[in-house]
Design a protein around this motif. Structure first.
Motif, mmCIF file in Angstrom:
data_model
loop_
_atom_site.group_PDB
_atom_site.id
_atom_site.type_symbol
_atom_site.label_atom_id
_atom_site.label_comp_id
_atom_site.label_asym_id
_atom_site.label_seq_id
_atom_site.Cartn_x
_atom_site.Cartn_y
_atom_site.Cartn_z
ATOM 1 N N GLU A 1 0.844 -1.201 0.000
ATOM 2 C CA GLU A 1 0.000 0.000 0.000
ATOM 3 C C GLU A 1 0.880 1.253 0.000
ATOM 4 O OE1 GLU A 1 -3.708 2.266 0.665
ATOM 5 O OE2 GLU A 1 -3.426 0.135 0.244
ATOM 6 N N ILE A 2 1.871 1.290 0.901
ATOM 7 C CA ILE A 2 2.739 2.461 1.004
ATOM 8 C C ILE A 2 3.652 2.565 -0.211
ATOM 9 C CG2 ILE A 2 4.561 3.559 2.358
ATOM 10 C CD1 ILE A 2 1.827 3.694 3.671
ATOM 11 N N LEU A 3 4.201 1.445 -0.672
ATOM 12 C CA LEU A 3 5.074 1.495 -1.849
ATOM 13 C C LEU A 3 4.310 1.994 -3.078
ATOM 14 C CD1 LEU A 3 7.229 -1.762 -1.546
ATOM 15 C CD2 LEU A 3 7.928 0.607 -1.122
ATOM 16 N N THR A 4 3.046 1.588 -3.198
ATOM 17 C CA THR A 4 2.242 2.066 -4.328
ATOM 18 C C THR A 4 1.988 3.562 -4.225
ATOM 19 O OG1 THR A 4 1.154 -0.087 -4.526
ATOM 20 C CG2 THR A 4 0.052 1.790 -5.557
ATOM 21 N N LEU A 5 1.689 4.045 -3.016
ATOM 22 C CA LEU A 5 1.507 5.486 -2.828
ATOM 23 C C LEU A 5 2.781 6.245 -3.172
ATOM 24 C CD1 LEU A 5 -0.513 5.530 0.530
ATOM 25 C CD2 LEU A 5 -1.380 6.083 -1.749
ATOM 26 N N ARG A 6 3.938 5.675 -2.803
ATOM 27 C CA ARG A 6 5.205 6.326 -3.122
ATOM 28 C C ARG A 6 5.469 6.277 -4.618
ATOM 29 N NH1 ARG A 6 7.552 8.873 -2.932
ATOM 30 N NH2 ARG A 6 9.734 8.366 -2.643
#
Length: 260
Positions: free
Chosen positions: A188-193
């Motif tokens: 989730e966080i890697l996709t947002l980044r």
């Protein structure tokens, strides 16, 4: 003669009807499908209000398996130990103990459960710092660990709202070994980044041997599923000191502001 008022019929049927109950007190109405948006707002606002009251401006989010045990296998006990040590180190060095003008930065935030989450919250408490637990209601109920600050211990029904609270104040993400839930939160966080939907925060994966055996990032690049530059979205670390050094290199500073 004095006019008499005829007896009025009883209104019990009206006053006991669900439609007559105040909307704010009507559980059947509030928990119905049409109020899903309102419940979503309530879950956001309740936690947001408490975090603001405590002056929490930014966090360091720690993910990892709830199944890791302090007295478990050598790997598990090592992961637990380093998560606890990191929780203390980050709390002492990151600003959670030293609020500036009523604002606290880099407060440890976890999913609130046992395992790695417990260890990180425990480390913060070892330092005498507040820490946050964003718990989730599960079919097999899991209580909050005893090391989160009581006023900052929350429970969510919606995974999406929980994820939003985990991400929206995060100055950094530290990910210890874990399973489906940890992978979900990591990607989730890697996709947002990757999509630049969140600020450029450092992401640190703890124990390179574990993560390299679980996810072959180079194969994703080889097949064109991610770009070579995407491998720069995260770094590996082994110890609490390594993690903190990675966060400092990635821009984390005491009292650093985040963009909402």
């Amino acid at each position: 003669m004095t006019a008499t008022t005829p007896d009025l019929p009883a209104n019990e049927a009206q006053t006991t009807s669900p439609s007559y109950e105040l909307a704010a007190l009507d559980q059947s109405f509030l928990l119905g499908p049409s109020m899903r948006g309102v419940r979503f707002l309530l879950e956001f606002s309740k936690a947001d209000e408490a975090l603001r009251a405590w002056g929490v401006r930014s966090t360091i989010v720690v993910f990892g398996s709830a199944r890791i045990c302090e007295a478990g296998s050598p790997d598990q006990s090592r992961w637990y130990r380093e998560a606890r040590r990191f929780g203390r180190l980050a709390s002492e060095e990151g600003g959670a103990l030293r609020p500036e003008q009523g604002q606290r930065d880099n407060v440890i935030a976890t999913g609130g459960g046992p395992g790695v989450m417990e260890a990180a919250n425990r480390g913060a408490r070892d330092a005498g710092a507040p820490s946050i637990g964003f718990n989730i209601t599960l079919p097999h109920e899991q209580g909050p660990n005893p090391y989160t600050t009581p006023d900052l211990t929350f429970r969510f029904h919606y995974f999406a709202m929980r994820k939003m609270h985990l991400a929206m104040r995060a100055n950094a993400l530290v990910v210890f070994p874990g399973g489906f839930g940890t992978l979900d939160e990591l990607f989730e966080i890697l996709t947002l980044r990757q999509t630049e939907k969140s600020p450029p925060i450092p992401v640190v994966l703890v124990d390179q041997a574990y993560w390299s055996s679980v996810i072959n990032f180079d194969v994703l690049v080889a097949h064109g599923m991610i770009g070579p530059r995407d491998l720069g979205l995260f770094h590996f670390a082994e110890t609490a000191e390594d993690i903190w050094a990675c966060l400092l290199a990635g821009g984390v500073r005491p009292s650093q502001r985040v963009n909402g």
